[in-house]
Design a protein around this motif. Structure first.
Motif, mmCIF file in Angstrom:
data_model
loop_
_atom_site.group_PDB
_atom_site.id
_atom_site.type_symbol
_atom_site.label_atom_id
_atom_site.label_comp_id
_atom_site.label_asym_id
_atom_site.label_seq_id
_atom_site.Cartn_x
_atom_site.Cartn_y
_atom_site.Cartn_z
ATOM 1 N N ILE A 155 -26.772 33.372 -18.897
ATOM 2 C CA ILE A 155 -26.219 33.984 -20.109
ATOM 3 C C ILE A 155 -27.371 33.901 -20.834
ATOM 4 O O ILE A 155 -28.084 32.847 -21.126
ATOM 5 C CB ILE A 155 -25.077 33.236 -20.439
ATOM 6 C CG1 ILE A 155 -24.197 33.060 -19.370
ATOM 7 C CG2 ILE A 155 -24.573 33.605 -21.746
ATOM 8 C CD1 ILE A 155 -22.883 32.491 -19.531
ATOM 9 N N VAL A 156 -27.702 35.291 -21.674
ATOM 10 C CA VAL A 156 -28.845 35.222 -22.543
ATOM 11 C C VAL A 156 -27.962 35.342 -24.135
ATOM 12 O O VAL A 156 -27.106 36.111 -24.151
ATOM 13 C CB VAL A 156 -29.469 36.429 -22.150
ATOM 14 C CG1 VAL A 156 -30.526 36.537 -23.195
ATOM 15 C CG2 VAL A 156 -30.002 36.395 -20.705
ATOM 16 N N ASP A 157 -28.653 34.631 -25.040
ATOM 17 C CA ASP A 157 -27.821 34.790 -26.319
ATOM 18 C C ASP A 157 -28.519 35.875 -26.923
ATOM 19 O O ASP A 157 -29.518 36.683 -26.457
ATOM 20 C CB ASP A 157 -28.128 33.544 -27.214
ATOM 21 C CG ASP A 157 -29.397 32.993 -27.389
ATOM 22 O OD1 ASP A 157 -30.401 34.077 -27.590
ATOM 23 O OD2 ASP A 157 -29.767 31.893 -27.855
ATOM 24 N N ARG A 158 -28.088 36.266 -28.223
ATOM 25 C CA ARG A 158 -28.593 37.610 -28.908
ATOM 26 C C ARG A 158 -30.116 37.529 -29.106
ATOM 27 O O ARG A 158 -30.741 38.555 -29.439
ATOM 28 C CB ARG A 158 -27.721 37.681 -29.937
ATOM 29 C CG ARG A 158 -27.976 36.473 -31.372
ATOM 30 C CD ARG A 158 -27.298 36.992 -32.462
ATOM 31 N NE ARG A 158 -25.814 37.029 -32.459
ATOM 32 C CZ ARG A 158 -25.032 38.345 -32.331
ATOM 33 N NH1 ARG A 158 -25.448 39.489 -32.445
ATOM 34 N NH2 ARG A 158 -23.590 38.253 -32.058
ATOM 35 N N TYR A 159 -30.661 36.431 -29.110
ATOM 36 C CA TYR A 159 -32.308 36.364 -29.555
ATOM 37 C C TYR A 159 -32.949 36.231 -28.228
ATOM 38 O O TYR A 159 -34.040 36.352 -28.142
ATOM 39 C CB TYR A 159 -32.401 35.033 -30.365
ATOM 40 C CG TYR A 159 -31.490 34.895 -31.311
ATOM 41 C CD1 TYR A 159 -31.603 35.589 -32.378
ATOM 42 C CD2 TYR A 159 -30.459 33.938 -31.284
ATOM 43 C CE1 TYR A 159 -30.850 35.682 -33.762
ATOM 44 C CE2 TYR A 159 -29.611 33.870 -32.366
ATOM 45 C CZ TYR A 159 -29.936 34.585 -33.624
ATOM 46 O OH TYR A 159 -28.792 34.533 -34.968
ATOM 47 N N GLY A 160 -32.221 36.433 -27.101
ATOM 48 C CA GLY A 160 -32.909 36.707 -25.822
ATOM 49 C C GLY A 160 -33.138 35.376 -25.166
ATOM 50 O O GLY A 160 -34.120 35.449 -24.238
ATOM 51 N N GLU A 205 -30.990 47.192 -27.174
ATOM 52 C CA GLU A 205 -30.001 48.348 -27.041
ATOM 53 C C GLU A 205 -28.376 47.663 -26.797
ATOM 54 O O GLU A 205 -27.433 48.029 -27.481
ATOM 55 C CB GLU A 205 -30.009 49.598 -26.190
ATOM 56 C CG GLU A 205 -29.499 50.779 -26.579
ATOM 57 C CD GLU A 205 -29.558 51.334 -27.911
ATOM 58 O OE1 GLU A 205 -28.670 51.736 -28.401
ATOM 59 O OE2 GLU A 205 -30.514 51.232 -28.540
ATOM 60 N N LEU A 206 -28.514 46.856 -25.774
ATOM 61 C CA LEU A 206 -27.345 46.299 -25.122
ATOM 62 C C LEU A 206 -26.560 45.495 -26.320
ATOM 63 O O LEU A 206 -25.383 45.402 -26.370
ATOM 64 C CB LEU A 206 -27.595 45.366 -23.914
ATOM 65 C CG LEU A 206 -26.290 44.823 -23.140
ATOM 66 C CD1 LEU A 206 -25.537 46.041 -22.450
ATOM 67 C CD2 LEU A 206 -26.836 44.113 -21.869
ATOM 68 N N ILE A 207 -27.406 44.613 -26.869
ATOM 69 C CA ILE A 207 -26.788 43.629 -27.845
ATOM 70 C C ILE A 207 -26.252 44.191 -29.015
ATOM 71 O O ILE A 207 -25.368 43.717 -30.060
ATOM 72 C CB ILE A 207 -27.743 42.302 -28.320
ATOM 73 C CG1 ILE A 207 -29.129 43.062 -29.059
ATOM 74 C CG2 ILE A 207 -28.059 41.556 -27.193
ATOM 75 C CD1 ILE A 207 -29.840 41.990 -29.492
ATOM 76 N N PRO A 241 -15.744 34.382 -27.962
ATOM 77 C CA PRO A 241 -16.328 33.194 -28.775
ATOM 78 C C PRO A 241 -16.652 32.043 -27.485
ATOM 79 O O PRO A 241 -17.551 31.235 -27.634
ATOM 80 C CB PRO A 241 -15.030 32.607 -29.474
ATOM 81 C CG PRO A 241 -14.049 33.719 -29.328
ATOM 82 C CD PRO A 241 -14.478 34.778 -28.253
ATOM 83 N N ALA A 242 -16.024 32.279 -26.207
ATOM 84 C CA ALA A 242 -16.301 31.387 -25.196
ATOM 85 C C ALA A 242 -17.647 31.528 -24.649
ATOM 86 O O ALA A 242 -18.245 30.781 -23.983
ATOM 87 C CB ALA A 242 -15.178 31.568 -24.111
ATOM 88 N N VAL A 243 -18.344 33.036 -24.518
ATOM 89 C CA VAL A 243 -19.449 33.284 -24.123
ATOM 90 C C VAL A 243 -20.725 33.461 -24.939
ATOM 91 O O VAL A 243 -21.569 32.691 -24.902
ATOM 92 C CB VAL A 243 -19.154 34.450 -23.126
ATOM 93 C CG1 VAL A 243 -20.534 34.596 -22.397
ATOM 94 C CG2 VAL A 243 -18.169 34.417 -22.145
ATOM 95 N N GLN A 244 -20.252 34.147 -25.848
ATOM 96 C CA GLN A 244 -21.460 34.446 -26.944
ATOM 97 C C GLN A 244 -22.522 34.743 -26.605
ATOM 98 O O GLN A 244 -23.577 34.323 -27.068
ATOM 99 C CB GLN A 244 -21.481 33.281 -27.898
ATOM 100 C CG GLN A 244 -20.098 33.047 -28.768
ATOM 101 C CD GLN A 244 -20.258 31.972 -29.702
ATOM 102 O OE1 GLN A 244 -21.186 31.493 -30.343
ATOM 103 N NE2 GLN A 244 -19.073 31.138 -30.060
ATOM 104 N N GLY A 245 -22.736 35.788 -25.542
ATOM 105 C CA GLY A 245 -23.944 36.005 -25.066
ATOM 106 C C GLY A 245 -23.952 36.982 -23.932
ATOM 107 O O GLY A 245 -22.764 37.895 -24.046
#
Ligand code: C2E
Ligand code: CA
Ligand code: CA
Length: 703
Positions: A155-160, A205-207, A241-245
């Motif tokens: 699982i990768v957050d929005r900042y990579g 692009e994905l995020i 909210p449970a993943v946020q990634g």
């Protein structure tokens, strides 16, 4: 409503009695125990909905009942205390007691309400515990699924940054999971530099689009140092909210990818040499053409290489040797080029070099010369040295070209011109060549037809003894009885026939006709018994492994003694077939066939070589005879040749005698035999027969 079972643990009888009274009106059955020990005994016998228990008992403290097994709820206990035990009571509540009450008569009478509240509390507790247990179970299930999966999940957050990595990550990339966490995936040094940008762009692009997902293949540096192909599918769960990634599912696809690459390579490359094939070359060529059209400063050049005499290598040494030679040549070609150039194999012994971005025609020629020079160094295979040369056609790319095929065709045309001009050289394509090539192609087609339809015939040119004037034989010269163009001499077709590989077929037709004619003459003309006919043998024919047997077979078929046949070979034909030329000649000669060296003096003229060869005759080239009257130099040469031949016991024939003075000079030098227009033109078979019958050829000497 079902009866509620309550265990009351109370050592003071008065209190127990009060409690009993309190429950009289309710559907509660009350079981009494006066000590901890008794309480445990009761508990062992039956289950209770609630335990109301005094804190101070004769054999211990009531809160001891709260001790629960791991993961289990403690028993449903309501504690009763006297004044001053509040601290203990608070601790008991923390340990899981449902409630506690300070024991006063009034409170005891309130027990039913307290019990009701405690039971409600207990029910909630049980429900919550069951829910938690269910959740824990499903979490365990999912975790097990993820952790046992051969796919890795991160699982990768929005900042990579990698926030979670499943244990199979370790199998895929070889690093411990902990090492992966909190590292950015985009600038990630483990991703192949060539793939990094693609991965980064796709991720960004994905995020941007929650709910979207995308798949990508890229290379990752494995802990073992090698690269692995990874197929990763990222799904944007940033909004959950449970993943946020971004959930990234990935696995090792190296094997499949390598297979694909190999297949791809196979489609675009030549299996033998590994060089690009025609398809890949065409692609690169069309890119070069497009660039040429966009940018007037850009030029490319195409070199079309065809190995000289390669078929002979295959014929004489076998295909495995030929293949290895091709591989060695491919490697050699590849080494002379810059990284931007493409060296392709079109098939057979044809190679093409695409020179990218060459500034001028002169530069392309320089490269061609360098390649040819490299190629000319002998190649060693199995301790045998091979001398390789190529004929090269050069096309300088211009915006006039639109299709790769056009460039290839012109380069091919120029290559053919190089072949025709004597091989082992290059020719730069120019427009006029196209017409020549078309004519050549038409001629080749006609020749194939002519071979199939036996349109070739033989003319016979008399050879005489220039001292006695007697006819000693004929030279057989091939003619093409062309259906529309009349009788054609070899100059009009022999070169093209050789390039087209038709020379030996024509040669056999000549040899067959000669044998038939000889048999005919020997039957019909008495003087023909001592006659010899000289037949020209092409280099190709001479190299055929079955040459000897075929000739022997022909002679036997027509019942001819071998001595009637003389085979004329040029020095260059012998040199081309350096391997065992002497042995082949010796075999023919031992059988009784005579051997002549044709066009002597024009070729390599290695006298020492000549001495070693088993031959009977040399024929002095017409060029020397022509010059006899003009230069002393050629007189000296001819006289030297004649002397040499005589000392080696060889017959000498002077070719191309056209004047009486030529004959005089040659005779004065001691040359015995002559042939030329003055003595007799090449004649069709019927005319030659007439000459024989009438004994019409007799060059009368002045003496
Ligand atoms: P070559 O073997 O040197 O044959 C002699 C050539 O000189 C013949 O040309 C002949 O017509 C020509 N010639 C003879 N006397 C004179 C003369 O006094 N003056 C001039 N200017 N020319 C004379 P041709 O028939 O055109 O043949 C040319 C070449 O073609 C031959 O040269 C030979 O190398 C080749 N050739 C001819 N027939 C065959 C054949 O059956 N097989 C093979 N492989 N080659 C052949
Ligand atoms: Ca000849
Ligand atoms: Ca000759």
């Amino acid at each position: 409503m079902a009866t509620i079972h309550i265990l009351l643990v109370e050592d003071e009888a008065a209190h127990a009695e009060l409690a009993q009274r309190a429950f009289e009106q309710s559907d509660v059955t009350l079981t009494l125990a006066a000590s901890l020990g008794e309480a445990r005994q009761r508990l062992a016998e039956q289950s209770f909905d609630l335990i109301v228990c005094d804190l101070c008992l004769p054999d211990g403290r009531g809160d001891e009942l709260l001790m629960a097994a791991d993961g289990q709820l403690p028993l449903p206990v309501v504690l009763m205390t006297g004044h001053g035990d509040e601290r203990i009571a608070v601790a008991a509540l923390k340990a899981g007691a449902l409630d506690y009450l300070v024991k006063t008569p009034a409170v005891l009478l309130e027990l039913p309400r307290i019990v009701e509240r405690a039971l409600r509390e207990r029910r909630l507790l049980v429900e919550r515990q069951q829910a938690e247990q269910a959740l824990r179970q499903s979490e365990r299930l999912f975790r097990a699924m993820i952790e046992r999966s051969s796919d890795a999940i991160s699982i990768v957050d929005r900042y990579g940054q990698i926030r979670y990595a499943s244990p199979s990550t370790r199998h895929v990339v070889g690093y411990p999971v902990e090492g992966m966490l909190d590292r950015p995936i985009d600038g990630f040094e483990l991703i192949h530099p060539k793939d990094r940008n693609r991965v980064r762009h796709l991720f960004h692009e994905l995020i941007l689009h929650p709910g979207s997902s995308a798949t990508i293949e890229f290379r990752v540096r494995h802990a073992d140092g090698g690269w692995r192909w990874i197929e990763a599918t990222g799904s944007n769960w940033l909004d959950d909210p449970a993943v946020q990634g971004v959930i990234v599912n990935y696995r090792d696809v190296t094997e499949r990818k390598l297979m694909e690459l190999r297949l791809q390579h196979g489609i675009l490359h030549d299996a033998l040499t590994g060089l690009p094939n025609r398809l890949l070359l065409s692609d690169r060529l069309s890119q070069a053409i497009k660039r040429c059209q966009r940018n007037s400063q850009y030029h490319f050049a195409l070199l079309f290489l065809d190995l000289d005499h390669f078929k002979f290598v295959n014929d004489s040494f076998g295909h495995p040797v030929g293949d290895r030679l091709l591989i060695a040549i491919a490697a050699r070609l590849n080494c002379c080029l810059r990284a931007v150039d493409t060296c392709a194999r079109l098939g057979g012994d044809e190679f093409v070099v695409l020179l990218d971005n060459v500034e001028s025609q002169a530069a392309a020629i320089r490269i061609a010369e360098r390649i040819m020079q490299r190629l000319s160094r002998p190649l060693e295979l199995d301790g045998r040295l091979f001398h390789v040369s190529a004929s090269v056609g050069i096309v300088f790319g211009s915006a006039a070209y639109h299709e790769p095929a056009e460039v290839l065709r012109d380069a091919d045309i120029a290559m053919y011109q190089a072949k025709a001009a004597g091989k082992a050289r290059y020719m730069v394509f120019h427009e006029a060549m196209r017409e020549t090539a078309q004519a050549r192609l038409a001629l080749e087609l006609e020749l194939r037809r002519a071979v199939a339809q036996h349109e070739f015939c033989v003319y016979y040119q008399p050879i005489i003894n220039i001292h006695s004037g007697a006819l000693v034989g004929f030279e057989a010269l091939v003619r093409w009885a062309h259906p529309t163009r009349g009788i054609l001499t070899p100059g009009a077709f022999l070169d093209v026939a050789e390039e087209a590989g038709l020379n030996d077929a024509i040669g056999w037709q000549v040899l067959e006709q000669v044998c038939r004619q000889l048999a005919e003459w020997r039957r019909a003309v008495p003087s023909a018994k001592s006659l010899t006919v000289s037949v020209n043998l092409s280099a190709r024919q001479f190299m055929l492994p079955d040459l000897y047997l075929r000739i022997v077979h022909l002679l036997e078929q027509y019942r001819l003694p071998p001595s009637v046949l003389k085979l004329e070979l040029t020095e260059s034909a012998l040199m081309e077939y350096s391997r065992d030329a002497a042995a082949v000649l010796a075999r023919l000669r031992d059988y009784g066939i005579q051997i002549a060296i044709d066009d002597f003096g024009v070729g390599y003229s290695s006298l020492s070589y000549l001495v070693q060869l088993p031959i009977d005759q040399i024929k002095i080239d017409r060029n020397f005879i022509v010059q006899l009257e003009q230069t002393h130099h050629s007189q000296a040469i001819v006289s030297a040749i004649v002397n040499l031949a005589r000392s080696l016991n060889l017959e000498v024939v002077a070719e191309g005698l056209e004047t009486a003075s030529q004959i005089e000079r040659i005779r004065a030098m001691g040359c015995e035999y002559g042939q030329g227009y003055l003595i007799g033109y090449p004649l069709p078979a019927d005319d030659a027969t007439r000459v024989l019958l009438n004994n019409a050829i007799r060059y009368h000497t002045e003496a």
